[in-house]
Every structure is written in C-alpha cells, then in structure tokens.
Design a protein around this motif. Structure first.
Motif, mmCIF file in Angstrom:
data_model
loop_
_atom_site.group_PDB
_atom_site.id
_atom_site.type_symbol
_atom_site.label_atom_id
_atom_site.label_comp_id
_atom_site.label_asym_id
_atom_site.label_seq_id
_atom_site.Cartn_x
_atom_site.Cartn_y
_atom_site.Cartn_z
ATOM 1 N N SER A 169 0.945 -1.059 -0.058
ATOM 2 C CA SER A 169 -0.003 0.145 0.025
ATOM 3 C C SER A 169 0.806 1.258 0.063
ATOM 4 N N CYS A 196 2.121 2.436 -3.395
ATOM 5 C CA CYS A 196 2.859 2.502 -4.651
ATOM 6 C C CYS A 196 2.001 3.155 -5.536
ATOM 7 N N ALA A 197 0.549 2.960 -5.470
ATOM 8 C CA ALA A 197 -0.334 3.397 -6.678
ATOM 9 C C ALA A 197 -0.504 4.687 -6.928
ATOM 10 N N THR A 198 -0.032 5.758 -5.815
ATOM 11 C CA THR A 198 -0.144 7.047 -5.867
ATOM 12 C C THR A 198 0.934 7.791 -6.170
ATOM 13 N N SER A 228 2.582 6.379 -10.385
ATOM 14 C CA SER A 228 1.493 6.319 -11.135
ATOM 15 C C SER A 228 1.205 6.928 -12.407
ATOM 16 N N HIS A 231 -3.468 5.980 -12.925
ATOM 17 C CA HIS A 231 -3.348 4.567 -13.053
ATOM 18 C C HIS A 231 -2.169 4.058 -12.431
ATOM 19 N N GLY A 232 -2.485 3.355 -11.310
ATOM 20 C CA GLY A 232 -1.058 2.974 -10.393
ATOM 21 C C GLY A 232 -1.145 1.360 -10.235
ATOM 22 N N LEU A 233 -0.123 0.885 -9.744
ATOM 23 C CA LEU A 233 -0.083 -0.521 -9.110
ATOM 24 C C LEU A 233 0.291 -0.839 -7.839
ATOM 25 N N GLU A 234 -0.259 -1.831 -7.215
ATOM 26 C CA GLU A 234 0.211 -2.385 -6.213
ATOM 27 C C GLU A 234 0.553 -3.766 -6.448
ATOM 28 N N ALA A 250 -6.323 1.521 -9.407
ATOM 29 C CA ALA A 250 -5.034 0.751 -9.692
ATOM 30 C C ALA A 250 -5.351 -0.752 -9.628
ATOM 31 N N ARG A 251 -4.415 -1.557 -10.267
ATOM 32 C CA ARG A 251 -4.292 -2.964 -10.399
ATOM 33 C C ARG A 251 -3.599 -3.418 -9.345
#
Length: 241
Positions: A109, A111-113, A116, A120-123, A197-198
C-alpha cells in the motif's frame, strides 16, 4: 534487489542507481522489522499533499477486507530502511489464512499514488505458505524499487531478481510480475476518488523458468504451470523448466 536495499540501509544514502540489480560485496545482515502494530482502519491526517495516499490506503483496505471476508487483515509498516523516502506512509497489508485462501497474503500500500501514470497505479501481492519476515522484506524492496526512476517501473511480464532465495532453501530466486490468478479479476482492480489501480502478483520462479520466459514467452511458462498444477506457495516446488 535484496542487496541493493540492504546496501542503501547500511550507507544511509538516498536513491538507487538506475541499473536493475547491483549485488553488493558487503556481508548480508538481517534487517529488523518495525513493530507489528495493527494500525487504525482510517488514517488520521490533515489535508496535505499526501492526502491521496491516505485515501488510496483506506480504499485498498476496504477492498481487501471485503474480498477476504472472514480473514484477519493486519496493516504493518515495511521493513526498516529507506522506503519511506520514496513512499511516504508505505504499509503492507497481511492477510491470514481463511475461507478464501489457506495461505498468507501480503499486499503493498503506497505504490499506486506515488508511481502512477495518469491516475493509474499498481500495487503488488505476494502469497506464501507461512508468515515470515522475509516476505515483508520482499514486499518492501519491490515497492522501493518500483517507486524509483521511471525505467525501474515494474509491470505485467517483468522478471525481477530478488538477490536471495525467495524463502530459505527455495530454488526460486526471482519474481515474475503476473496477473493475480489465485484471486481473479475482482481482486485485481480497485479504485478511490483520486484514481484507480491494479494489484499484480509477485510470483516466485526459478532461474530456468526465467530463461523460458525470455526464450519462448510468458504464455509458455503459464501453460506449464497450469499443466503441472503447480503449488505456487510451496517454496520447495520443483522447477517446471
């Protein structure tokens, strides 16, 4: 990647070089885990430039608690080190065994922001048979690496060296960034007011499996996994390649 992160801790300096992995010659040392305090479900924060991080964190927790209903969901700090310089407020959700999944699940929790593109972000998610500090270390370092220079961004199909066995005695020593097949598309995507996010899966693989991906492609390895009915959370599973 392990050596990179530990080297940064030992130096007390900022940032990683842009190369993928640079193994250190210094002896390894075990990093302590910060106190395993269960944090409040909602962040207490004043509106500032990091408010989107808190909103995304709260939304992710709600997403995980809904998906893993009947499981215990704890929120832990990452491993002690420089991760907070790149990812302020970084946390790891640890989900215990339960009705949906019998192993342990770890979800990043933060990484997404920070890392990105256009909202669009990733965790990242890691699954394991047992709960162990090595999994928290792996999650912390993967997030730290991903949040570095843009050429270090992880994505579907990438292979990332760990720098040590995934788990003691395992022949898996790198992660394949994969779709979260154990949990499906309802788990993979989540959103909050400021973005979406994905969650991609850090799947431990062997050097031979990595070579197969490089030589033949990701689909070939995934087909072998399905054909052999691989137990992904077994650290001592045989290589399929």
């Amino acid at each position: 990647m392990i050596a990179e992160y530990r080297h940064e801790c030992s130096k007390g300096t900022r940032g990683l070089a842009s190369t993928l992995v640079r193994h250190c010659s210094e002896p390894d040392f075990e990093l302590p885990i910060m106190a395993e305090t269960v944090l409040p479900k909602k962040w207490s924060h004043a509106p500032d430039e990091r408010s989107d991080v808190a909103e995304a964190h709260d939304a992710l927790r709600g997403h995980l608690e809904g998906f893993f209903r009947g499981h215990r969901v704890d929120c832990l700090p990452g491993v002690v080190g420089p991760v907070g310089e790149r990812l302020p407020g970084f946390r790891i959700f640890r989900i215990g065994p339960g009705p949906r999944f019998g192993g342990w699940t770890y979800v990043s929790s933060g990484c997404a922001t920070v890392a990105s593109a256009e909202g669009h972000g990733l965790e990242f998610v890691l699954t394991a048979r047992t709960d162990d500090w090595q999994h928290l270390e792996s999650m912390t370092m993967s997030a730290y690496y991903h949040a570095g220079p843009s050429e270090q961004r992880l994505d579907h199909g990438h292979v990332v060296p760990i720098g040590r066995p995934w788990f003691t005695g395992s022949s898996c020593d790198r992660y394949l960034v994969s779709l979260p097949y154990p949990f499906g598309p309802d788990f993979e995507v989540w959103a909050w007011d400021g973005g979406h996010a994905r969650i991609l899966w850090l799947l431990p693989i062997t050097p031979a499996e990595r070579d197969l991906v490089m030589d033949v492609g990701l689909e070939a390895l995934e087909s072998l996994f399905e054909e052999r009915q691989v137990d992904y959370i077994d650290p001592h599973r045989p290589s399929v390649a």
